[in-house]
Design a protein around this motif. Structure first.
Motif, mmCIF file in Angstrom:
data_model
loop_
_atom_site.group_PDB
_atom_site.id
_atom_site.type_symbol
_atom_site.label_atom_id
_atom_site.label_comp_id
_atom_site.label_asym_id
_atom_site.label_seq_id
_atom_site.Cartn_x
_atom_site.Cartn_y
_atom_site.Cartn_z
ATOM 1 N N ALA A 163 -31.797 46.069 -9.151
ATOM 2 C CA ALA A 163 -32.475 44.788 -9.418
ATOM 3 C C ALA A 163 -33.913 44.879 -8.924
ATOM 4 C CB ALA A 163 -31.742 43.657 -8.711
ATOM 5 N N MET A 164 -34.842 44.509 -9.809
ATOM 6 C CA MET A 164 -36.269 44.704 -9.532
ATOM 7 C C MET A 164 -37.043 43.382 -9.618
ATOM 8 S SD MET A 164 -36.604 48.109 -11.904
ATOM 9 C CE MET A 164 -35.218 47.696 -12.962
ATOM 10 N N THR A 165 -38.339 43.497 -9.374
ATOM 11 C CA THR A 165 -39.229 42.353 -9.571
ATOM 12 C C THR A 165 -39.228 41.975 -11.061
ATOM 13 O OG1 THR A 165 -40.994 43.974 -9.723
ATOM 14 C CG2 THR A 165 -40.827 42.764 -7.669
ATOM 15 N N SER A 166 -39.820 40.829 -11.366
ATOM 16 C CA SER A 166 -39.922 40.319 -12.742
ATOM 17 C C SER A 166 -38.553 40.147 -13.389
ATOM 18 C CB SER A 166 -40.784 41.247 -13.619
ATOM 19 O OG SER A 166 -42.041 41.450 -13.028
ATOM 20 N N ARG A 167 -37.518 39.929 -12.567
ATOM 21 C CA ARG A 167 -36.151 39.646 -13.038
ATOM 22 C C ARG A 167 -35.556 40.792 -13.844
ATOM 23 N NH1 ARG A 167 -36.387 34.577 -16.403
ATOM 24 N NH2 ARG A 167 -34.132 34.597 -16.174
ATOM 25 N N LEU A 168 -36.043 42.006 -13.622
ATOM 26 C CA LEU A 168 -35.529 43.166 -14.358
ATOM 27 C C LEU A 168 -34.281 43.722 -13.671
ATOM 28 C CD1 LEU A 168 -38.965 44.956 -14.822
ATOM 29 C CD2 LEU A 168 -37.640 43.906 -16.650
ATOM 30 N N VAL A 169 -33.286 44.061 -14.484
ATOM 31 C CA VAL A 169 -32.080 44.714 -13.971
ATOM 32 C C VAL A 169 -31.776 45.922 -14.864
ATOM 33 C CG1 VAL A 169 -29.606 44.507 -13.507
ATOM 34 C CG2 VAL A 169 -31.113 42.554 -13.076
ATOM 35 N N HIS A 170 -31.697 47.114 -14.244
ATOM 36 C CA HIS A 170 -31.297 48.311 -14.965
ATOM 37 C C HIS A 170 -29.940 48.769 -14.455
ATOM 38 C CE1 HIS A 170 -35.347 49.981 -16.704
ATOM 39 N NE2 HIS A 170 -35.056 48.771 -17.126
ATOM 40 N N ILE A 171 -29.074 49.164 -15.373
ATOM 41 C CA ILE A 171 -27.760 49.689 -15.016
ATOM 42 C C ILE A 171 -27.697 51.128 -15.512
ATOM 43 C CG2 ILE A 171 -25.265 49.410 -15.276
ATOM 44 C CD1 ILE A 171 -25.885 46.413 -15.950
ATOM 45 N N TYR A 172 -27.424 52.056 -14.592
ATOM 46 C CA TYR A 172 -27.358 53.474 -14.930
ATOM 47 C C TYR A 172 -25.919 53.965 -14.866
ATOM 48 C CZ TYR A 172 -32.423 53.556 -14.479
ATOM 49 O OH TYR A 172 -33.761 53.305 -14.656
ATOM 50 N N ASP A 173 -25.592 54.886 -15.771
ATOM 51 C CA ASP A 173 -24.272 55.508 -15.783
ATOM 52 C C ASP A 173 -24.294 56.702 -14.827
ATOM 53 O OD1 ASP A 173 -21.574 55.856 -17.347
ATOM 54 O OD2 ASP A 173 -22.509 57.845 -17.268
ATOM 55 N N LEU A 174 -23.400 56.702 -13.845
ATOM 56 C CA LEU A 174 -23.414 57.750 -12.816
ATOM 57 C C LEU A 174 -23.112 59.136 -13.404
ATOM 58 C CD1 LEU A 174 -21.757 55.781 -9.906
ATOM 59 C CD2 LEU A 174 -23.941 56.996 -9.748
ATOM 60 N N SER A 175 -22.247 59.202 -14.415
ATOM 61 C CA SER A 175 -21.953 60.500 -15.047
ATOM 62 C C SER A 175 -23.211 61.079 -15.687
ATOM 63 C CB SER A 175 -20.865 60.351 -16.114
ATOM 64 O OG SER A 175 -19.660 59.956 -15.523
#
Length: 358
Positions: A163-175
């Motif tokens: 979760a970042m500034t400017s309401r940004l959310v990135h979801i990464y795949d661990l594999s």
């Protein structure tokens, strides 16, 4: 006969504000605490040093700058730290040896370790993630650029939520991160999903559901949001947000307004995966049922702001880090003498969602 103690305060707490708490994956009583006083503290919460105190401080691990976050590694003898000195470190908790795994270009805000993939991910205010393989140090850390400054991060069994500034959310795949690191790819992997936060204000904390179904986020404006990974319209329709950690303030005309506090900490229960705890600047901790969308419990108010929370791996204990928050400004701030760690032993059904008895 005296009733059993359900909550106790640990002896020898840090000298300044607490940044994070973490229980060991293989012990319900081994607790790590990181602090702004430049130390990591390792406690045995159930081994009393004398009859008048609770818990035992086993060791401290000094750093060169305030420690922003800490997590355990593959077992209870290994830890990783995020430093204000820009460094990501591995700490051997038995010998005290510290090894620098990578250096960012700004303070490191969060570290998370995935036992399923044997990966360590660090998030820095230089707007990058570093992905490390602690079991194979010969692999150079993978650098992933972010579109904003990260403030919170959590790992589920298969995903990492940033979760970042400017309401940004990135979801990464661990594999995918693991494959890119192993192949030493020069092309950083793209996020599995990119989202905008459901919360209008800055994200303060994120926690992942142990079921791998979704996550919760909290903001500085007394709100929590619960979301699911599944991108289908049906699943996305289930997401919701609610107000919490607010105190009514009566006005002279008889009306009242809410004093709104930041929700500093979130933690999902590792056994009853729908249950999560939140801790706020209003000095309270609450338990919630994410599926039923209801509050289960609010604990007695603490003396100061709740900064961090952690459940033990068996779900029996909840650690609460308490210290003055920055709600009244920072000019005269001091956490010394007011920083405390409480450990609550949960009753058998205390965190069990309603209607889900054994």
């Amino acid at each position: 006969m005296a009733p059993p103690v359900t909550q106790f305060e640990l002896a020898q707490p840090p000298n300044d504000a607490i940044s994070a708490l973490a229980f060991a994956p293989d012990s319900p009583s081994r607790l790590l605490v990181s602090s702004w006083d430049k130390n990591i503290y390792l406690y045995d919460t159930l081994q009393n040093s004398d009859e008048n105190s609770h818990g035992s401080l086993l060791r401290t691990y000094e750093h060169r700058a305030p420690v922003m976050d800490v997590c355990f590694g593959r077992d209870g003898s290994e830890a990783f730290s995020a430093g204000m000195d820009w460094q990501v470190r591995r700490v051997d908790l038995e010998t005290g040896d510290q090894t620098t795994l990578s250096k960012h270009a700004a303070p490191v805000r969060r570290v998370v370790y995935s036992r399923e993939h044997s990966l360590l991910v660090s998030a820095s205010w230089d707007s990058t993630l570093h992905v490390h393989s602690p079991t194979n140090p010969s692999l150079a850390p993978l650098t992933i650029p972010l579109p904003g400054k990260p403030h919170a991060m959590a790992a589920s069994p298969s995903k990492v939520i940033v979760a970042m500034t400017s309401r940004l959310v990135h979801i990464y795949d661990l594999s995918a991160l693991s494959s890119a690191l192993s192949s030493q790819s020069s092309e950083p992997p793209q996020p599995w999903q990119q989202r905008e936060s459901s919360l209008k204000f800055l994200t303060r904390a994120v926690a992942a559901m142990p079921s791998d179904a979704g996550y919760a986020t909290s903001s500085i404006e007394g709100r929590v949001a619960v979301e699911w990974f599944d991108a289908s319209a049906e699943s996305q329709a289930r997401k919701y947000a609610f107000k919490c950690h607010r105190t009514p303030q009566p006005a002279a005309d008889g009306s009242s307004t809410d004093v709104v506090y930041p929700v500093n900490a979130l933690a999902f229960h590792p056994v009853h995966g729908s249950t999560f705890a939140s801790g706020g600047g209003d000095a309270t901790v609450a338990l919630w049922d994410a599926e039923a969308k209801r509050r289960m419990k609010v604990y007695q108010k603490f003396a100061d702001s709740v900064a961090a929370l952690a459940f033990s791996a068996n779900g029996r204990y909840l650690a609460v880090g308490v210290c003055p928050g920055f709600e009244t400004g920072m000019e005269d701030y001091s956490g010394e003498g007011r920083t405390k760690i409480f450990v609550r032993e949960l009753g058998e059904n205390e965190a069990l969602p309603k209607g889900k008895g054994k």
